[in-house]
Each structure stands twice: as C-alpha cells, then as structure tokens.
Design a protein around this motif. Structure first.
Motif, PDB file in Angstrom:
ATOM      1  N   ALA A  64       9.187 -13.684   0.415  1.00 14.62           N
ATOM      2  CA  ALA A  64      10.659 -13.923  -0.196  1.00 14.62           C
ATOM      3  C   ALA A  64      10.659 -14.841  -1.236  1.00 14.62           C
ATOM      4  O   ALA A  64      10.120 -15.919  -0.933  1.00 14.62           O
ATOM      5  N   ASN A  65      11.736 -14.915  -2.155  1.00 12.96           N
ATOM      6  CA  ASN A  65      12.023 -16.188  -3.210  1.00 12.96           C
ATOM      7  C   ASN A  65      13.592 -16.226  -3.242  1.00 12.96           C
ATOM      8  O   ASN A  65      14.164 -15.453  -2.687  1.00 12.96           O
ATOM      9  N   THR A  66      13.894 -17.124  -3.821  1.00  9.93           N
ATOM     10  CA  THR A  66      15.180 -17.469  -4.137  1.00  9.93           C
ATOM     11  C   THR A  66      16.091 -16.514  -5.101  1.00  9.93           C
ATOM     12  O   THR A  66      17.252 -16.573  -5.353  1.00  9.93           O
ATOM     13  N   ASP A  67      15.501 -15.862  -5.716  1.00  9.44           N
ATOM     14  CA  ASP A  67      15.898 -14.788  -6.817  1.00  9.44           C
ATOM     15  C   ASP A  67      16.303 -13.535  -6.253  1.00  9.44           C
ATOM     16  O   ASP A  67      15.544 -12.793  -5.938  1.00  9.44           O
ATOM     17  N   MET A  68      17.612 -13.274  -5.978  1.00 10.24           N
ATOM     18  CA  MET A  68      17.842 -12.119  -5.150  1.00 10.24           C
ATOM     19  C   MET A  68      17.600 -10.757  -6.012  1.00 10.24           C
ATOM     20  O   MET A  68      17.294  -9.839  -5.479  1.00 10.24           O
ATOM     21  N   LYS A  69      17.862 -10.841  -7.282  1.00  9.94           N
ATOM     22  CA  LYS A  69      17.640  -9.667  -7.870  1.00  9.94           C
ATOM     23  C   LYS A  69      16.200  -9.344  -8.373  1.00  9.94           C
ATOM     24  O   LYS A  69      15.912  -8.467  -9.032  1.00  9.94           O
ATOM     25  N   ASN A  70      15.214 -10.670  -8.281  1.00  7.54           N
ATOM     26  CA  ASN A  70      14.013 -10.383  -8.527  1.00  7.54           C
ATOM     27  C   ASN A  70      12.984 -10.834  -7.570  1.00  7.54           C
ATOM     28  O   ASN A  70      12.377 -11.870  -7.696  1.00  7.54           O
ATOM     29  N   PRO A  71      12.869 -10.138  -6.295  1.00 10.07           N
ATOM     30  CA  PRO A  71      11.847 -10.655  -5.229  1.00 10.07           C
ATOM     31  C   PRO A  71      10.681 -10.565  -5.420  1.00 10.07           C
ATOM     32  O   PRO A  71      10.347  -9.646  -6.533  1.00 10.07           O
ATOM     33  N   PRO A  72       9.599 -11.337  -4.915  1.00 12.30           N
ATOM     34  CA  PRO A  72       8.367 -11.260  -5.215  1.00 12.30           C
ATOM     35  C   PRO A  72       7.630  -9.783  -4.442  1.00 12.30           C
ATOM     36  O   PRO A  72       8.072  -9.277  -3.647  1.00 12.30           O
ATOM     37  N   PRO A  73       6.849  -9.279  -5.293  1.00 10.28           N
ATOM     38  CA  PRO A  73       6.254  -8.017  -4.818  1.00 10.28           C
ATOM     39  C   PRO A  73       5.488  -8.005  -3.523  1.00 10.28           C
ATOM     40  O   PRO A  73       4.870  -9.196  -3.150  1.00 10.28           O
ATOM     41  N   ALA A  74       5.484  -7.102  -2.616  1.00  3.67           N
ATOM     42  CA  ALA A  74       4.458  -7.160  -1.502  1.00  3.67           C
ATOM     43  C   ALA A  74       3.134  -7.419  -1.887  1.00  3.67           C
ATOM     44  O   ALA A  74       2.486  -7.110  -2.920  1.00  3.67           O
ATOM     45  N   ARG A  75       2.313  -8.410  -1.037  1.00  7.30           N
ATOM     46  CA  ARG A  75       0.891  -8.897  -0.917  1.00  7.30           C
ATOM     47  C   ARG A  75       0.069  -7.580  -1.036  1.00  7.30           C
ATOM     48  O   ARG A  75       0.512  -6.298  -0.143  1.00  7.30           O
ATOM     49  N   ARG A  76      -1.046  -7.314  -1.760  1.00  7.55           N
ATOM     50  CA  ARG A  76      -1.842  -6.292  -1.643  1.00  7.55           C
ATOM     51  C   ARG A  76      -2.905  -6.579  -0.742  1.00  7.55           C
ATOM     52  O   ARG A  76      -3.462  -7.620  -0.570  1.00  7.55           O
ATOM     53  N   THR A  77      -2.936  -5.782   0.625  1.00 11.98           N
ATOM     54  CA  THR A  77      -3.889  -5.956   1.384  1.00 11.98           C
ATOM     55  C   THR A  77      -5.061  -5.097   1.253  1.00 11.98           C
ATOM     56  O   THR A  77      -5.186  -4.015   0.824  1.00 11.98           O
ATOM     57  N   GLU A  78      -6.336  -5.723   1.360  1.00 10.63           N
ATOM     58  CA  GLU A  78      -7.621  -5.196   1.410  1.00 10.63           C
ATOM     59  C   GLU A  78      -7.739  -4.463   2.570  1.00 10.63           C
ATOM     60  O   GLU A  78      -7.733  -5.216   3.515  1.00 10.63           O
ATOM     61  N   PRO A  79      -8.501  -3.494   2.498  1.00 11.74           N
ATOM     62  CA  PRO A  79      -8.852  -2.597   3.854  1.00 11.74           C
ATOM     63  C   PRO A  79     -10.141  -3.317   4.450  1.00 11.74           C
ATOM     64  O   PRO A  79     -10.864  -4.137   3.656  1.00 11.74           O
ATOM     65  N   TYR A  80     -10.299  -3.397   5.520  1.00 11.40           N
ATOM     66  CA  TYR A  80     -11.173  -3.991   6.318  1.00 11.40           C
ATOM     67  C   TYR A  80     -12.570  -3.415   5.901  1.00 11.40           C
ATOM     68  O   TYR A  80     -12.886  -2.027   5.781  1.00 11.40           O
ATOM     69  N   LYS A  81     -13.669  -4.144   5.555  1.00 11.82           N
ATOM     70  CA  LYS A  81     -14.999  -3.775   5.327  1.00 11.82           C
ATOM     71  C   LYS A  81     -15.992  -4.049   6.073  1.00 11.82           C
ATOM     72  O   LYS A  81     -16.005  -5.233   6.687  1.00 11.82           O
ATOM     73  N   THR A  82     -17.100  -3.381   6.591  1.00 17.61           N
ATOM     74  CA  THR A  82     -18.114  -3.749   7.360  1.00 17.61           C
ATOM     75  C   THR A  82     -19.097  -4.412   6.536  1.00 17.61           C
ATOM     76  O   THR A  82     -19.004  -4.395   5.333  1.00 17.61           O
ATOM     77  N   HIS A  83     -20.172  -5.106   7.059  1.00 11.33           N
ATOM     78  CA  HIS A  83     -20.984  -5.748   6.463  1.00 11.33           C
ATOM     79  C   HIS A  83     -21.704  -4.743   5.606  1.00 11.33           C
ATOM     80  O   HIS A  83     -22.359  -5.049   4.501  1.00 11.33           O
ATOM     81  N   LEU A  84     -22.137  -3.653   6.207  1.00  5.19           N
ATOM     82  CA  LEU A  84     -22.929  -2.421   5.379  1.00  5.19           C
ATOM     83  C   LEU A  84     -22.130  -2.212   4.115  1.00  5.19           C
ATOM     84  O   LEU A  84     -22.796  -2.055   3.094  1.00  5.19           O
ATOM     85  N   ALA A  85     -20.906  -2.260   4.145  1.00  5.43           N
ATOM     86  CA  ALA A  85     -20.029  -1.503   2.907  1.00  5.43           C
ATOM     87  C   ALA A  85     -20.304  -2.683   1.896  1.00  5.43           C
ATOM     88  O   ALA A  85     -20.296  -2.596   0.651  1.00  5.43           O
ATOM     89  N   TYR A  86     -20.402  -3.873   2.274  1.00  4.99           N
ATOM     90  CA  TYR A  86     -20.616  -5.145   1.291  1.00  4.99           C
ATOM     91  C   TYR A  86     -21.880  -5.043   0.667  1.00  4.99           C
ATOM     92  O   TYR A  86     -22.140  -5.357  -0.395  1.00  4.99           O
ATOM     93  N   VAL A  87     -22.734  -4.713   1.607  1.00  3.52           N
ATOM     94  CA  VAL A  87     -24.388  -4.634   1.100  1.00  3.52           C
ATOM     95  C   VAL A  87     -24.537  -3.575   0.027  1.00  3.52           C
ATOM     96  O   VAL A  87     -25.163  -3.579  -0.875  1.00  3.52           O
ATOM     97  N   LYS A  88     -23.793  -2.438   0.474  1.00  2.00           N
ATOM     98  CA  LYS A  88     -23.910  -1.188  -0.456  1.00  2.00           C
ATOM     99  C   LYS A  88     -23.230  -1.410  -1.842  1.00  2.00           C
ATOM    100  O   LYS A  88     -23.578  -0.874  -2.837  1.00  2.00           O
ATOM    101  N   GLU A  89     -22.283  -2.429  -1.633  1.00  3.21           N
ATOM    102  CA  GLU A  89     -21.708  -3.010  -3.038  1.00  3.21           C
ATOM    103  C   GLU A  89     -22.478  -3.692  -3.886  1.00  3.21           C
ATOM    104  O   GLU A  89     -22.537  -3.585  -5.337  1.00  3.21           O
ATOM    105  N   ARG A  90     -23.562  -4.426  -3.563  1.00  4.84           N
ATOM    106  CA  ARG A  90     -24.510  -5.295  -4.077  1.00  4.84           C
ATOM    107  C   ARG A  90     -25.798  -4.422  -4.648  1.00  4.84           C
ATOM    108  O   ARG A  90     -26.627  -4.899  -5.443  1.00  4.84           O
ATOM    109  N   ARG A  91     -26.064  -3.578  -3.689  1.00  4.13           N
ATOM    110  CA  ARG A  91     -27.608  -2.697  -3.953  1.00  4.13           C
ATOM    111  C   ARG A  91     -27.412  -1.221  -4.108  1.00  4.13           C
ATOM    112  O   ARG A  91     -26.403  -0.577  -3.538  1.00  4.13           O
ATOM    113  N   SER A  92     -28.188  -0.887  -4.949  1.00  2.00           N
ATOM    114  CA  SER A  92     -27.976   0.643  -5.053  1.00  2.00           C
ATOM    115  C   SER A  92     -28.968   1.259  -3.924  1.00  2.00           C
ATOM    116  O   SER A  92     -29.623   0.519  -3.301  1.00  2.00           O
ATOM    117  N   ASP A  93     -28.902   2.476  -3.774  1.00  2.00           N
ATOM    118  CA  ASP A  93     -29.838   3.333  -2.924  1.00  2.00           C
ATOM    119  C   ASP A  93     -31.332   2.947  -3.046  1.00  2.00           C
ATOM    120  O   ASP A  93     -31.998   3.010  -2.155  1.00  2.00           O
TER     121      ASP A  93
END
Length: 114
Positions: A64-93
């Motif tokens: 929330a902020n002090t501007d009633m007519k222009n409040p801040p947007p909601a934070r973008r939440t990242e979905p939970y990723k497993t260790h394997l998902a991060y590895v697959k992002e870095r390496r190809s099959d």
C-alpha cells in the motif's frame, strides 16, 4: 456480603492516570496508506521519523502507499521450483545424457565392469 478486600478491582501498575503521572506522550503523525483492494491502513509514526513509501496492508497483505487513486500493484509471486527444475533450466537434455553417461562409466570403472 463484603469480604474486606481493599485492592479488589485494581491491577499491577495501576494508579492515578494522566499526563502528569506518566509523562508527556511523544508527538505522533498518522498516515493513511491504501492498497489496490481499497483497504485503508492508518499507522502512526513518531513526529520526526522518516515515513516509509510503502506499507503492507494488514487485511490482505498487498503493498500500500499514500496515493489513494494510484495504489501500487500486487507483487508478482514466483511459483515454487524444485532443484531439478533449476537444473533443467541450465542444462539441455543432451547435456544431461552426457553427464549421466560419464558418471555411469566412472562407476563401472570403479566396480571393474566394462
């Protein structure tokens, strides 16, 4: 029937109330913050304190902020990723297959298999 309890109805620390007994209250500033759901929050701050630009809404958790007519947007939440998902992002099959074959060949060499 009276029991004769002279301190009934009092609590620890109670005594005469008023500014003269407790000292003067610090000067406070009340600021209104609005979130994107339209909730208003009014925290109070010390008069000489630096005011924050955003405040978390206690009702919905959005920023929330002090501007009633222009409040801040909601934070973008990242979905939970497993260790394997991060590895697959870095390496190809193909990289994964090569690493697996290398690890298996080392394991077979230690066991004396070919």
């Amino acid at each position: 029937m009276a029991t004769g309890n002279a301190i009934r109805g009092t609590r620890v620390g109670s005594g005469p109330t008023g500014e003269s007994e407790r000292g003067e209250s610090a000067k406070r500033t009340v600021v209104s913050f609005w979130c994107s759901n339209g909730h208003e929050t009014q925290p109070s701050f010390a008069h000489d304190a630096e005011l924050p630009s955003t405040w978390d809404c206690p009702r919905c958790g959005l920023p929330a902020n002090t501007d009633m007519k222009n409040p801040p947007p909601a934070r973008r939440t990242e979905p939970y990723k497993t260790h394997l998902a991060y590895v697959k992002e870095r390496r190809s099959d193909a990289d994964g297959e090569a690493l697996l074959e290398e690890a298996l060949s080392k394991l077979r060499a230690r066991r004396g298999e070919n």
